[in-house]
Scaffold this active site. Sequence first.
Site, PDB file in Angstrom:
ATOM      1  N   ASP A  73       0.832  -1.208   0.000  1.00  0.00           N
ATOM      2  CA  ASP A  73       0.000   0.000   0.000  1.00  0.00           C
ATOM      3  C   ASP A  73       0.865   1.256   0.000  1.00  0.00           C
ATOM      4  O   ASP A  73       0.497   2.274  -0.588  1.00  0.00           O
ATOM      5  CB  ASP A  73      -0.933  -0.001   1.216  1.00  0.00           C
ATOM      6  CG  ASP A  73      -2.024  -1.048   1.069  1.00  0.00           C
ATOM      7  OD1 ASP A  73      -2.307  -1.454  -0.072  1.00  0.00           O
ATOM      8  OD2 ASP A  73      -2.587  -1.465   2.098  1.00  0.00           O
ATOM      9  N   ALA A 211      -3.671   9.439  21.033  1.00  0.00           N
ATOM     10  CA  ALA A 211      -3.457   9.501  22.482  1.00  0.00           C
ATOM     11  C   ALA A 211      -3.925  10.843  23.065  1.00  0.00           C
ATOM     12  O   ALA A 211      -3.115  11.596  23.626  1.00  0.00           O
ATOM     13  CB  ALA A 211      -1.972   9.246  22.801  1.00  0.00           C
TER      14      ALA A 211
HETATM   15  P1  NAP Z   1       5.360   2.860   6.633  1.00  0.00           P
HETATM   16  O1  NAP Z   1       5.330   3.554   7.942  1.00  0.00           O
HETATM   17  O2  NAP Z   1       6.629   2.225   6.180  1.00  0.00           O
HETATM   18  O3  NAP Z   1       4.249   1.700   6.582  1.00  0.00           O
HETATM   19  C1  NAP Z   1       2.963   1.902   7.034  1.00  0.00           C
HETATM   20  C2  NAP Z   1       2.102   0.645   6.928  1.00  0.00           C
HETATM   21  O4  NAP Z   1       0.772   1.118   6.603  1.00  0.00           O
HETATM   22  C3  NAP Z   1       2.518  -0.343   5.843  1.00  0.00           C
HETATM   23  O5  NAP Z   1       2.369  -1.653   6.359  1.00  0.00           O
HETATM   24  C4  NAP Z   1       1.502  -0.076   4.742  1.00  0.00           C
HETATM   25  O6  NAP Z   1       1.194  -1.233   3.987  1.00  0.00           O
HETATM   26  C5  NAP Z   1       0.274   0.325   5.536  1.00  0.00           C
HETATM   27  N1  NAP Z   1      -0.714   1.133   4.799  1.00  0.00           N
HETATM   28  C6  NAP Z   1      -0.501   2.226   4.011  1.00  0.00           C
HETATM   29  N2  NAP Z   1      -1.676   2.676   3.532  1.00  0.00           N
HETATM   30  C7  NAP Z   1      -2.640   1.843   4.006  1.00  0.00           C
HETATM   31  C8  NAP Z   1      -4.050   1.807   3.850  1.00  0.00           C
HETATM   32  N3  NAP Z   1      -4.727   2.698   3.125  1.00  0.00           N
HETATM   33  N4  NAP Z   1      -4.740   0.836   4.518  1.00  0.00           N
HETATM   34  C9  NAP Z   1      -4.093  -0.073   5.258  1.00  0.00           C
HETATM   35  N5  NAP Z   1      -2.750  -0.082   5.461  1.00  0.00           N
HETATM   36  C10 NAP Z   1      -2.033   0.861   4.824  1.00  0.00           C
HETATM   37  O7  NAP Z   1       4.888   3.943   5.560  1.00  0.00           O
HETATM   38  P2  NAP Z   1       4.396   3.820   4.077  1.00  0.00           P
HETATM   39  O8  NAP Z   1       4.447   2.396   3.614  1.00  0.00           O
HETATM   40  O9  NAP Z   1       5.083   4.883   3.276  1.00  0.00           O
HETATM   41  O10 NAP Z   1       2.849   4.231   4.254  1.00  0.00           O
HETATM   42  C11 NAP Z   1       2.496   5.518   4.682  1.00  0.00           C
HETATM   43  C12 NAP Z   1       1.316   5.343   5.604  1.00  0.00           C
HETATM   44  O11 NAP Z   1       1.742   4.751   6.811  1.00  0.00           O
HETATM   45  C13 NAP Z   1       0.684   6.638   6.062  1.00  0.00           C
HETATM   46  O12 NAP Z   1      -0.220   7.140   5.121  1.00  0.00           O
HETATM   47  C14 NAP Z   1       0.010   6.207   7.350  1.00  0.00           C
HETATM   48  O13 NAP Z   1      -1.348   5.862   7.149  1.00  0.00           O
HETATM   49  C15 NAP Z   1       0.739   4.957   7.764  1.00  0.00           C
HETATM   50  N6  NAP Z   1       1.310   5.120   9.102  1.00  0.00           N
HETATM   51  C16 NAP Z   1       0.742   4.402  10.103  1.00  0.00           C
HETATM   52  C17 NAP Z   1       1.203   4.550  11.390  1.00  0.00           C
HETATM   53  C18 NAP Z   1       0.557   3.754  12.470  1.00  0.00           C
HETATM   54  O14 NAP Z   1      -0.342   2.967  12.149  1.00  0.00           O
HETATM   55  N7  NAP Z   1       0.947   3.908  13.732  1.00  0.00           N
HETATM   56  C19 NAP Z   1       2.249   5.425  11.678  1.00  0.00           C
HETATM   57  C20 NAP Z   1       2.812   6.142  10.628  1.00  0.00           C
HETATM   58  C21 NAP Z   1       2.327   5.988   9.313  1.00  0.00           C
HETATM   59  P3  NAP Z   1       2.248  -1.985   3.034  1.00  0.00           P
HETATM   60  O15 NAP Z   1       3.160  -2.761   3.915  1.00  0.00           O
HETATM   61  O16 NAP Z   1       1.374  -2.852   2.196  1.00  0.00           O
HETATM   62  O17 NAP Z   1       2.975  -0.918   2.254  1.00  0.00           O
END
Ligand code: NAP
Length: 288
Positions: A73, A211
């Site tokens: 994603d 939080a």
């Molecule tokens: P990353 O921090 O390396 O990975 C974030 C994870 O979020 C990866 O496992 C990615 O899936 C998953 N993801 C991204 N978009 C998604 C969606 N629409 N629905 C479900 N899962 C999703 O960063 P990145 O891969 O560049 O992705 C950026 C995204 O990370 C941001 O948009 C944010 O939503 C998310 N993020 C989440 C957190 C948290 O949950 N605590 C913290 C920071 C950022 P894949 O492994 O398939 O790429």
Amino acid sequence: MKRIAISGNRHQDGYFPELQQLVNSLALRDFSVFMRRRLADYLRENGVQIPDAFQLVEDFPEEAQCVISLGGDGTFLKVAQWVGNREIPILGINTGHLGYLASYSLKETDELLGIIEGDRGEIERRALLEVKSNALPSDFWPYALNEVAVLKAESASMVTVHAEIDGGFLADYLADGLVVSTPTGSTAYNLSAGGPILQPTLRCVVLSPIAPHSLTMRPLVVAGTSEISLRATSRSDYCRVSLDGRSFVMKCGEELRLSRASFSVMLMRRPDANFARLLRSKLLWGKR
Ligand code: NAP
């Protein structure tokens, strides 16, 4: 002849035989293929033969009618930026983790290419958020398919995010941050912050504090047409602003104005796509 652009990440260990099959299937069908040069270089370095007929590109090829994103994603988010405001269908083939956006597997390649060839894909219009602010770095793409997050930066102190909706005061969020998510992003950061899962084609936005230092601050769903204004304050004078994980540090007090972007991401699905099935298979929804 269908013109297909293909981009992907450079962490595809363990998938090279399947990727060779994908390349071969693309070459055998009636497609004109534009492959992102960095992906082609990476695949070649790992023994995948790329046909000479594939055109290698860096900028998005304006001729393309359909795009394949190879990765997870996170990769899909980057490919969406590559496509920009062109509203060209993107099909995500997953070599990442769960895969909500990139929801198909390399095993389905032949079937998926048949769907593209026969124009049988379902297209879901996915809304993006646009950010306007004097604080945006000059070359920063100001759109987010998942979310805009205002986060604490450079200190363990909380941030206070002053939020207004359509010109009226909503709340001061005292928290580690605030996630403003699209329905597409509802399964990403928003979910970790305790926000609801939203059906991806709904026209709404969810505000989920991270939080929060208050028992009354709960995720809030508002209309997708809302104009949201955010201003952070913090003891540390700075906060971090993240759009789909691409981030910059911003001085507190600057305003971020969020609204729905004027274009959508066109996500291509199989004709039998089903949101509930995706939730059950990826999130093990309802499993005991
Ligand atoms: P990353 O921090 O390396 O990975 C974030 C994870 O979020 C990866 O496992 C990615 O899936 C998953 N993801 C991204 N978009 C998604 C969606 N629409 N629905 C479900 N899962 C999703 O960063 P990145 O891969 O560049 O992705 C950026 C995204 O990370 C941001 O948009 C944010 O939503 C998310 N993020 C989440 C957190 C948290 O949950 N605590 C913290 C920071 C950022 P894949 O492994 O398939 O790429």
